[in-house]
Scaffold this active site. Structure first.
Site: not given
Length: 281
Positions: A2-3, A51, A250
């Site tokens: 989630p961003e 966030k 990542r």
């Protein structure tokens, strides 16, 4: 992951479902708060901060949650079946007379005094979707360590809050540089564009069910999730590799033709078959 736009949507769902109503159910399924009962307290609001999510209750209490990689808040109506995952993944339940908010896989969950919120979010840089947004400060933060890889600087929530792996990859593509470019090597004209472009991307997507950065009807994103399919601009196969120290996944996507700058260091795992599939059409 989630961003900022996803967290903004979660905050809106929680606020619309709970704000102004008294809790008829309060259930925290983590050992530290297993005996805490907020039943009867009125929910004041839920706000996003980068966030992070802050749900405030009367009496000066705040529930701080962070979705991390897999967390989510689901809202259900009376009698509706909960569908966010198996029961053992539920970490919090907040219910009112007509709505129930269920938090699944929340890796950060803590209750604190509302006056202490800065303890958990005070370290964050300007929020791309928040009232404290300051483009000059955000850019100065990103460029403060000129030797640091741009992708890493963008992910650092102390610099600016709200960017994750997706927007990191998409921003670097739109700026025409690889995420491994030292931040100090970013050309001045592109550095000037960075804060406004980042804010525009998140603002555009905060009201959309499917994230879109291309403006194209059949393709949602330029590079994220596309390896090894062809770049939408030049048709070179998009590449994917990990960025960072390896302690977190990542996945970082880039086009070696459209983006100038360093490639990953030798020995960095590169995946020609995309390990992180997503919807791109």
């Amino acid at each position: 992951m989630p961003e900022g736009d996803t967290v903004w949507q979660a905050a809106r769902r929680l606020h619309e479902a709970l704000a102004g109503k008294a809790l008829t159910r309060s259930d925290f399924r983590v050992p530290k708060y297993a005996t805490v009962d907020l039943t009867g307290r009125r929910v004041l609001n839920t706000i996003p901060r980068g966030k992070h999510l802050l749900t405030r209750f009367e009496g000066g209490l705040t529930l701080h949650t962070h979705l991390r990689m897999e967390g989510t808040w689901k809202v259900y109506g009376t009698g509706e079946r909960w569908r966010g995952g198996p029961a053992y993944q539920i970490r919090a339940v907040l219910g009112t007379a007509d709505r129930t908010a269920v938090g699944y896989r929340l890796q950060v969950l803590e209750l604190l005094r509302t006056t202490e919120e800065e303890r958990v979010v005070g370290h964050l840089g300007p929020d791309l979707l928040g009232p404290d947004w300051d483009p000059e400060r955000a850019l100065a933060n990103v460029l403060a360590d000129p030797a640091r890889e741009l992708g890493e600087a963008l992910l650092d929530q102390r610099n600016l809050a709200g960017i994750g792996n997706v927007y990191k990859s998409e921003l670097c593509f739109l700026l025409g540089v690889t995420p491994w470019l030292p931040a100090g090597a970013l050309p001045a004209d592109r550095a000037e564009r960075l804060p406004g472009l980042a804010k525009r991307l998140l603002e555009t997507n905060r009201d959309r069910p499917v994230r879109q950065t291309t403006g194209l009807h059949r393709h949602d994103l330029f590079v994220y999730g596309r390896a090894p399919r062809p770049c939408l601009r030049c048709h070179t196969p998009v590449r994917v590799a990990d960025q960072g120290d390896g302690t977190q996944e990542r996945p970082t996507y880039w086009c070696p033709t459209c983006q100038s700058g360093p490639a990953p260091a030798p020995g960095t795992p590169q995946r020609w078959r995309d390990k992180y599939p997503r919807r791109t059409s």
